[in-house]
Design an enzyme around this catalytic site. Structure first.
Site, mmCIF file in Angstrom:
data_model
loop_
_atom_site.group_PDB
_atom_site.id
_atom_site.type_symbol
_atom_site.label_atom_id
_atom_site.label_comp_id
_atom_site.label_asym_id
_atom_site.label_seq_id
_atom_site.Cartn_x
_atom_site.Cartn_y
_atom_site.Cartn_z
ATOM 1 N N GLU A 1 -39.676 0.502 36.441
ATOM 2 C CA GLU A 1 -39.236 1.825 36.635
ATOM 3 C C GLU A 1 -37.979 2.009 37.211
ATOM 4 O O GLU A 1 -37.499 1.353 38.132
ATOM 5 C CB GLU A 1 -40.291 2.356 37.744
ATOM 6 C CG GLU A 1 -40.246 3.846 37.928
ATOM 7 C CD GLU A 1 -41.063 4.452 38.974
ATOM 8 O OE1 GLU A 1 -42.082 3.818 39.432
ATOM 9 O OE2 GLU A 1 -41.125 5.726 39.298
ATOM 10 N N ARG B 1 -46.762 -12.264 42.276
ATOM 11 C CA ARG B 1 -45.299 -11.602 42.515
ATOM 12 C C ARG B 1 -44.580 -12.781 43.235
ATOM 13 O O ARG B 1 -45.312 -13.644 43.834
ATOM 14 C CB ARG B 1 -45.283 -10.547 43.600
ATOM 15 C CG ARG B 1 -45.834 -9.408 43.268
ATOM 16 C CD ARG B 1 -45.901 -8.282 44.623
ATOM 17 N NE ARG B 1 -44.694 -7.504 44.438
ATOM 18 C CZ ARG B 1 -44.425 -6.440 43.611
ATOM 19 N NH1 ARG B 1 -45.447 -6.025 42.770
ATOM 20 N NH2 ARG B 1 -43.183 -5.839 43.526
ATOM 21 N N LYS C 1 -38.733 -1.992 46.709
ATOM 22 C CA LYS C 1 -37.737 -1.006 46.258
ATOM 23 C C LYS C 1 -37.617 -0.044 47.317
ATOM 24 O O LYS C 1 -36.513 0.445 47.694
ATOM 25 C CB LYS C 1 -37.943 -0.590 44.971
ATOM 26 C CG LYS C 1 -37.627 -1.267 43.918
ATOM 27 C CD LYS C 1 -37.343 -0.594 42.507
ATOM 28 C CE LYS C 1 -38.612 -0.992 41.730
ATOM 29 N NZ LYS C 1 -38.679 -0.292 40.444
HETATM 30 P P1 ATP Z 1 -42.160 -1.329 43.690
HETATM 31 O O1 ATP Z 1 -41.409 -2.186 44.612
HETATM 32 O O2 ATP Z 1 -41.866 0.150 43.662
HETATM 33 O O3 ATP Z 1 -43.463 -1.480 43.674
HETATM 34 P P2 ATP Z 1 -42.163 -2.895 41.361
HETATM 35 O O4 ATP Z 1 -41.312 -3.905 42.209
HETATM 36 O O5 ATP Z 1 -43.215 -2.894 40.965
HETATM 37 O O6 ATP Z 1 -41.870 -1.482 42.210
HETATM 38 P P3 ATP Z 1 -41.260 -2.199 38.857
HETATM 39 O O7 ATP Z 1 -40.164 -1.475 38.270
HETATM 40 O O8 ATP Z 1 -42.371 -1.302 38.521
HETATM 41 O O9 ATP Z 1 -40.947 -2.370 40.287
HETATM 42 O O10 ATP Z 1 -41.397 -3.732 38.138
HETATM 43 C C1 ATP Z 1 -40.964 -3.996 36.910
HETATM 44 C C2 ATP Z 1 -41.991 -5.264 36.588
HETATM 45 O O11 ATP Z 1 -41.398 -6.438 37.319
HETATM 46 C C3 ATP Z 1 -43.439 -5.177 36.665
HETATM 47 O O12 ATP Z 1 -43.893 -5.732 35.646
HETATM 48 C C4 ATP Z 1 -43.740 -5.841 38.086
HETATM 49 O O13 ATP Z 1 -44.875 -6.371 37.959
HETATM 50 C C5 ATP Z 1 -42.638 -6.831 38.064
HETATM 51 N N1 ATP Z 1 -42.228 -7.347 39.181
HETATM 52 C C6 ATP Z 1 -41.787 -6.441 40.215
HETATM 53 N N2 ATP Z 1 -41.504 -7.123 41.374
HETATM 54 C C7 ATP Z 1 -41.968 -8.509 41.241
HETATM 55 C C8 ATP Z 1 -42.006 -9.738 42.131
HETATM 56 N N3 ATP Z 1 -41.584 -9.521 43.276
HETATM 57 N N4 ATP Z 1 -42.159 -10.856 41.232
HETATM 58 C C9 ATP Z 1 -42.568 -10.733 40.233
HETATM 59 N N5 ATP Z 1 -42.732 -9.543 39.205
HETATM 60 C C10 ATP Z 1 -42.190 -8.594 39.892
#
Ligand code: ATP
Ligand code: MG
Length: 554
Positions: free
Chosen positions: A35, A260, A270
């Site tokens: 996003e 994650r 974020k």
């Molecule tokens: P927020 O911090 O706002 O929850 P988010 O970290 O989920 O946002 P996105 O932009 O929705 O951010 O993430 C894009 C992709 O990266 C998604 O498929 C998410 O699952 C993956 N992703 C985000 N953070 C991690 C992480 N810490 N480890 C592994 N994958 C991640």
């Protein structure tokens, strides 16, 4: 734990099983769907390496898709940084797509659901809905809207789109199961009214699809085969599958969840990263202390080190916290092989060579990278005045101290043996200057007569050394898991996460392009920062040389 030669994890096993069962590997499509409401961080890098890795390993395709269906927090600034960061990490998207470009098709899909009797317009307020929803132990009850005819629902949905109703006055719900044990399946909202301009489509829309409805459609429109996401989406998977089934997509994408990445001594949300930036706890998204890709890049972390780290942590369904020391280990492994060596002095102490010959001495020769003979050699100028590290002298040496001390001898790296014959203290008692003799017979640092010198220190010729700012970074947070125990994460910021040293570096290092990463011998790896000027270089310490992870795990 050493780096795996071939990647193997439960997702790759699933892919292999599908291929064994007849799937054409070249037909595999994955996507990375950020996003655009913030900058990418190292957690995203884990997802990127997985999404792009699985496509590449099978000759398939991986798309970069901006998941921009929530106009409130999204911006082109983030879009641009995301594209740049993915490329910098070493991956080229098969296509760059925007979920918002599918708004027309998504709207049609919603109409299709209405026509099938699988969606309805609901007028309940969020407060009222709380009552209707039920609890984990009690089923929900039907919204009055559930009984509406297809015609009435279509009419109301069109009028929602046409701006007839206030924000929040009505929503479109999927008509699923008000008694489902999975609360996500109790008639979830799939469209809502929001009068916010979209950064790509302006005021074209005042209704926006919800994530759980939009995401499976985006995947299906792009022919995605494996929709890989993090574990928190596991309970959303029944809805993901429901949407695709209800709309009868052939060969629908399959959602697979993995854990994650969490790293010690930093935060990855974020929202929290944005707070650090907005409230000026850091200098920006690319502050070298941030876990963002741009922060790591500015700190001097090579993309290859991030990819190496992602290979080492692997992919599981187990939620854990990875030690920052492992990332640092991977950074050292990469930089040890690639970074050219220079001399730099962080906390300078002047040395006067009292027997320096009137005619001077010929330049010395230093290896540019002992790990890489092809990196060649360079010349070092010796001189009558040198800089050495303050910590390489002790007026009253403790036991086991093998560096400079009164009447003791030390080897200058690639230089000569020097012996301290006197030293000067200022009024406060601090040592400000050493007087040393050098032994011309020890040129290159070799023993002239077999006498042993245990210590070797780095040094610079004061006449040519360039004053430099050295930014020394440490962990951003003192707590291993900031905020985890309910503490305000901001109270756990490390007050010493950046200290600034006024040192000196070799002229050749001072002249490098911004972004170059070097090793200052005995100190660590440093990246030349874009804040440098022609006269005054600034270096960011990427990581010191001491590998705490290797020690712990050997
Ligand atoms: P927020 O911090 O706002 O929850 P988010 O970290 O989920 O946002 P996105 O932009 O929705 O951010 O993430 C894009 C992709 O990266 C998604 O498929 C998410 O699952 C993956 N992703 C985000 N953070 C991690 C992480 N810490 N480890 C592994 N994958 C991640
Ligand atoms: Mg998200």
């Amino acid at each position: 734990m050493s780096e795996p030669e071939r990647l193997n994890d439960f997702i790759r096993e699933t892919v292999a099983a599908d291929i064994a069962a007849g799937r054409d590997p070249a037909s595999i499509v994955t996507r990375f769907p950020p996003e655009p409401n913030g900058y990418l961080h190292i957690g995203h890098a884990k997802a990127i390496c997985l999404d792009f890795g699985i496509a590449a390993e099978n000759g398939g395709r991986c798309n970069l898709r901006m998941d921009d269906t929530n106009p409130a927090k999204e911006d082109t600034e983030y879009v641009d940084s995301i594209i740049a960061d993915v490329r910098w990490l070493g991956f080229e998207p098969a296509g760059i797509f925007y979920a918002s470009d599918y708004f027309d098709r998504m709207y049609e899909c919603a109409e299709t659901l209405i026509r099938k009797g699988l969606a309805y317009v609901c007028d309940l307020s969020p407060e009222e809905w709380k009552e209707y929803l039920g609890t984990l132990n009690t089923p929900g009850k039907d919204s009055p809207g559930r009984a509406r005819s297809v015609e009435e629902n279509l009419d109301l949905f069109h009028r929602m789109r046409d701006g007839e109703f206030e924000d929040g006055a009505k929503v479109l719900r999927a008509r699923i199961d008000m008694a489902s044990p999975n609360i996500n399946m109790r008639d979830p909202v799939i469209y809502r009214i929001r009068r916010i301009d979209h950064f790509r489509h302006g005021g074209k829309w005042c209704v926006y699809p919800m994530y759980d409805f939009a995401h499976p459609l985006e995947d299906a429109f792009e022919g995605v085969v494996y929709s890989l996401c993090t574990l928190e989406f596991e309970i959303h998977r029944p809805l993901y599958d429901w949407v695709l089934r209800a709309l009868e997509f052939p060969d629908p994408p399959r959602q697979i969840e993995f854990s994650r990445l969490n790293l010690t001594n930093t935060v990855m949300s974020k929202r929290k990263l944005l707070q650090l930036v907005k409230e000026h706890y850091v200098s920006g998204w690319d502050d070298p202390r941030m876990p963002t890709i741009c922060g790591l890049r500015r700190r001097g972390v090579p993309a290859a080190a991030i990819r190496r780290f992602c290979r080492m942590i692997g992919v599981t369904k187990f939620d854990g916290v990875t030690d920052m020391a492992l990332l640092e280990h991977c950074i050292r492994e990469e930089l040890n092989a690639s970074a050219p060596r220079f001399m730099g002095v962080q906390n300078p102490l002047k040395v006067t060579i009292v027997n320096y010959p009137a005619g001077g001495v010929a330049p010395l020769e230093a290896r540019n990278n002992p790990e890489d003979p092809a990196a060649g050699v360079r010349q070092l100028e010796f001189g009558p005045e040198l800089w050495i590290e303050k910590s390489d002298f002790m007026a009253e040496p403790v036991k086991g101290y093998f560096r400079l001390a009164p009447d003791k001898e030390v080897r200058l790296r690639y230089g000569y043996y020097i012996r301290c014959v006197d030293f000067v203290r200022d009024a406060s008692g601090e040592v400000t200057e050493l007087k040393c003799t050098y032994d011309p017979e020890s040129r290159g640092g070799t023993s002239p007569d077999g006498r042993k010198v245990k210590g070797t220190i780095h040094w610079l010729n004061a006449a040519t050394a360039v004053p430099a700012t050295l930014r020394l970074y440490d962990r951003l947070f003192t707590a291993a898991q900031p905020g985890a125990d309910g503490t305000d994460f901001l109270t756990q910021l490390n007050p010493d996460s950046m200290t600034v040293a006024n040192g000196f570096v070799e002229p050749a290092a001072a002249g490098l392009d911004a972004g170059s990463v070097v090793q200052f011998e005995r100190l660590g790896y440093y990246a030349k920062d874009a804040d440098s000027t022609a006269e005054h270089p600034v270096f960011n310490r990427t990581v010191t040389l001491k590998d705490s992870w290797s020690k712990k795990n050997s």
